[in-house]
Scaffold this active site. Structure first.
Site, short mmCIF file in Angstrom:
data_model
loop_
_atom_site.label_atom_id
_atom_site.label_comp_id
_atom_site.label_asym_id
_atom_site.label_seq_id
_atom_site.Cartn_x
_atom_site.Cartn_y
_atom_site.Cartn_z
N LYS A 129 5.20 -5.23 -4.70
CA LYS A 129 6.66 -5.15 -4.72
C LYS A 129 7.24 -5.36 -3.33
CE LYS A 129 10.56 -4.12 -6.86
NZ LYS A 129 11.11 -5.19 -7.73
N CYS A 132 0.84 -1.19 0.00
CA CYS A 132 0.00 0.00 0.00
C CYS A 132 0.89 1.25 0.00
CB CYS A 132 -0.94 0.09 1.20
SG CYS A 132 -2.10 -1.25 1.32
C1 AGP Z 1 10.59 -11.17 -7.32
O1 AGP Z 1 10.34 -11.06 -8.67
C2 AGP Z 1 9.43 -11.17 -6.49
N1 AGP Z 1 8.65 -10.02 -6.72
C3 AGP Z 1 9.56 -11.61 -5.03
O2 AGP Z 1 9.86 -12.96 -5.02
C4 AGP Z 1 10.59 -10.87 -4.12
O3 AGP Z 1 11.89 -11.20 -4.50
C5 AGP Z 1 10.34 -11.27 -2.66
O4 AGP Z 1 9.05 -10.85 -2.29
C6 AGP Z 1 11.35 -10.72 -1.70
O5 AGP Z 1 11.40 -9.32 -1.74
P1 AGP Z 1 12.64 -8.52 -1.16
O6 AGP Z 1 13.82 -8.88 -1.97
O7 AGP Z 1 12.25 -7.09 -1.25
O8 AGP Z 1 12.81 -8.98 0.27
#
Ligand code: AGP
Length: 595
Positions: free
Chosen positions: A590, A2
């Protein structure tokens, strides 16, 4: 997850376009629903619904909204399905307070019941509404706004930030507890937001908010107070010099494609940074003396941990335990102590699963280091020392450049630990450039036929095994096809039964693993399947694979890094062919700040 943005201006004006643009720039934080509220004298104009910013803006003519104060919110649903009533901002019972949050109020269900029992009007299931009622509760008891927020903070459990305002007033208030919050100060206005991209087009003068701080925004000044005792906090504003170009698409159709092409440049930058960064030696010294070393992350960042563990063993003879952050607590926590080292890896530095593991590890006295992209993120601030990934903003939900820079960082650490000359790694940016340029046509050529399938496998072995997992994650994340990444030698132990005529199986082939990979390829092709190999030019691959996507010559470890590039491109092209938006795949966010 959010995103929130609030602005206070010195005169009544049309705020709609500012709110829409701010919301667009926060889209990467959530895009289930969008809302905006403006406050003008004694009236609140609130418009919100399910959908993307531009859809909701058009449907409700957000552009015409006016007032002296405005709030917008982008939602990624956790409490309450994506619906108009659950969209934010929210009103209090009487409709004279309006607010929105980002984060997660974990006692939302209990709070809603209390609010209803106390006679308040609760309209949604969303925890953002609970933030508003938590303040209302104390305003109604006669508290001033700051005192009401302080008390609300004690009632609201979880990690969040919220912004709130009242009719017939000239201020907005906000608080930070575990979620990002930045203030912007400009000519005739102040604003507050979950993140910089929504602030930088308006002003470059900012103040970073810390956890446990309450902010009051007037059009011409801001005030920070401690939630603990209400005392004033003095913090000088800072000037941001980064260009907004970094957060724009730079001529590419999507952020993902831009970020794929950014990879050689950001690899160059991280290599330069690591050369000079004194923290590298601090991390290596601790790793050398540790009893056990853990690399900890989630999703793509976990795949980088896995790659790092392969490089550390192959290049420095150092065994590493790579572990998914959520499995760290149940499996390893009872066994860790001050003799151990953990390297916590995260693009955002805000992933709750990673921060939970970090907190638990710190509780056991483990030495904790961070590897993160977002400067000022919780991970970067709470670890003993951290290394930045130097990628700039990564807007696209699928991680690309942050993954490759995590891998480059692990290569540098493994080379240095193994006493190897890191000069060899300086060729990486040029090799990445060469790979992206040379594989694009071949990847585009296979895309239509691979795209006909909704089941795929992506296999690797040794150093390419983590890349196969990462390629599979990218494919499922943005094409919505099922794609499983696995060790190539495991395929024959079960999944081989899926192979029918034309069934595509991707093989990431390291230069030293060709005989094993060729066996796997033949197990597929002799059953009518299609084996697509990604590897260096090799007569054995040419003779056995159905297609060969050629990588430039490089060491086995560097070659494994290059192998992920065609997989990123294939997932991008497939996503586009299917009519999806690769930057914002459905159901995802994200930054995952929930358990
Ligand atoms: C990657 O393409 C994904 N969106 C997801 O797996 C991401 O890597 C995961 O949520 C971890 O996020 P972070 O690296 O911000 O901790």
């Amino acid at each position: 997850m959010c995103g929130i943005f609030g602005i206070v201006t010195d005169k009544e004006q049309t705020l709609g376009p500012i709110l829409i643009e701010a919301a667009r720039r926060l889209t990467y934080r959530g895009y289930d629903s969008v809302g905006a509220a403006t406050i003008s004298g004694g009236k609140i104009d609130l418009r919100k619904d399910v959908g993307r910013v531009d859809e909701v803006a058009k449907k409700y003519n957000l552009a015409e909204m006016s007032g002296r104060r405005g709030i917008t919110q982008l939602r990624w649903a956790t409490f309450g399905e994506p619906s108009q009533v659950n969209a934010q901002p929210h009103l209090d019972s009487d409709g004279d307070l309006v607010g929105a949050h980002n984060g997660n109020v974990v006692n939302n269900v209990e709070l809603r019941q209390q609010f209803m029992a106390e006679g308040m009007t609760v309209r949604s299931h969303n925890d953002g509404e609970s933030c508003v009622h938590a303040v209302e509760r104390y305003i109604d008891k006669g508290c001033d706004f700051i005192e009401a927020i302080r008390r609300a903070h004690a009632d609201l459990q979880g990690d969040y930030a919220f912004v709130i305002g009242r009719v017939n007033d000239d201020k907005l208030f906000a608080i930070k507890k575990g979620s990002g919050l930045v203030i912007g100060i400009g000519q005739g206005f102040t604003c507050v937001s979950s993140d910089l991209p929504s602030i930088l087009p308006l002003t470059r003068t900012i103040v970073r908010v810390q956890d446990g701080e309450i902010i009051t925004l007037w059009a011409d000044r801001v005030e920070l107070r401690s939630v603990k005792d209400g005392s004033l906090i003095v913090r000088e504003p800072e000037l941001i010099t980064e260009t907004m170009e970094a957060v724009q698409k730079g001529g590419y159709a999507h952020f993902m494609l831009k970020e794929i092409h950014d990879q050689p440049q950001v690899a160059r930058e991280v290599l330069h940074m690591l050369e000079r960064n004194l923290q590298v030696q601090v991390v290596l010294d601790k790793i050398k003396r540790a009893r056990h070393v853990y690399f900890i992350g989630c999703g793509t960042s976990y795949h980088a941990c896995l790659a790092g563990s392969v490089y550390f063993a192959q290049l420095a003879g150092q065994a590493i335990i790579p572990v998914l952050a959520t499995q760290f607590i149940p499996q390893y926590l009872p066994a860790v102590g001050p003799q151990d080292v953990g390297l916590f890896v995260s693009q955002s530095g805000e992933t709750k699963d990673v921060l939970n593991a970090l907190q638990a590890a710190e509780g056991r006295g483990m030495t904790c280091f961070g590897l993160a992209n977002v400067i000022g993120s919780t991970l970067s601030k709470t670890t003993e020392c951290w290394l930045p990934l130097c990628c700039g903003y990564e807007i696209s939900v699928p991680a690309t450049k942050t993954f490759t820079n995590q891998v480059v960082t692990f290569l540098v650490l493994a080379y240095r630990l193994g006493g190897r000359d890191t000069k060899e790694l300086e060729q990486i940016p040029a090799l990445m450039e060469q790979t992206i340029d040379s594989v694009a046509a071949a990847v585009l050529a296979i895309t239509p036929s691979v795209n006909q399938w909704n089941d795929l496998y992506c296999l690797g072995y040794g150093a390419t095994y983590p890349m196969a997992l990462e390629g599979a994650l990218k494919l499922k994340e943005i094409t919505y096809a099922h794609c499983e990444g696995m060790l190539s030698t495991e395929f024959k132990h079960g999944p081989l039964s899926a192979v029918t005529r034309g069934f595509p199986v991707l093989f990431a082939a390291g230069p030293e693993d060709i005989p094993l990979i060729v066996s796997g390829i033949n197990e597929v092709t002799c059953r009518g399947g299609r084996a697509i190999a990604i590897g260096q030019e090799d007569a054995r691959l040419r003779a056995n694979a159905s297609d060969l996507i050629v990588l430039p010559e490089a060491t086995p470890q560097i070659s494994s890094l290059l192998a992920v590039l065609p997989l990123q491109l294939l997932s991008y092209y497939m996503s586009i062919s299917r009519g999806y938006d690769p930057d914002f795949p459905r159901n995802l966010s994200k930054t995952l700040t929930v358990d």
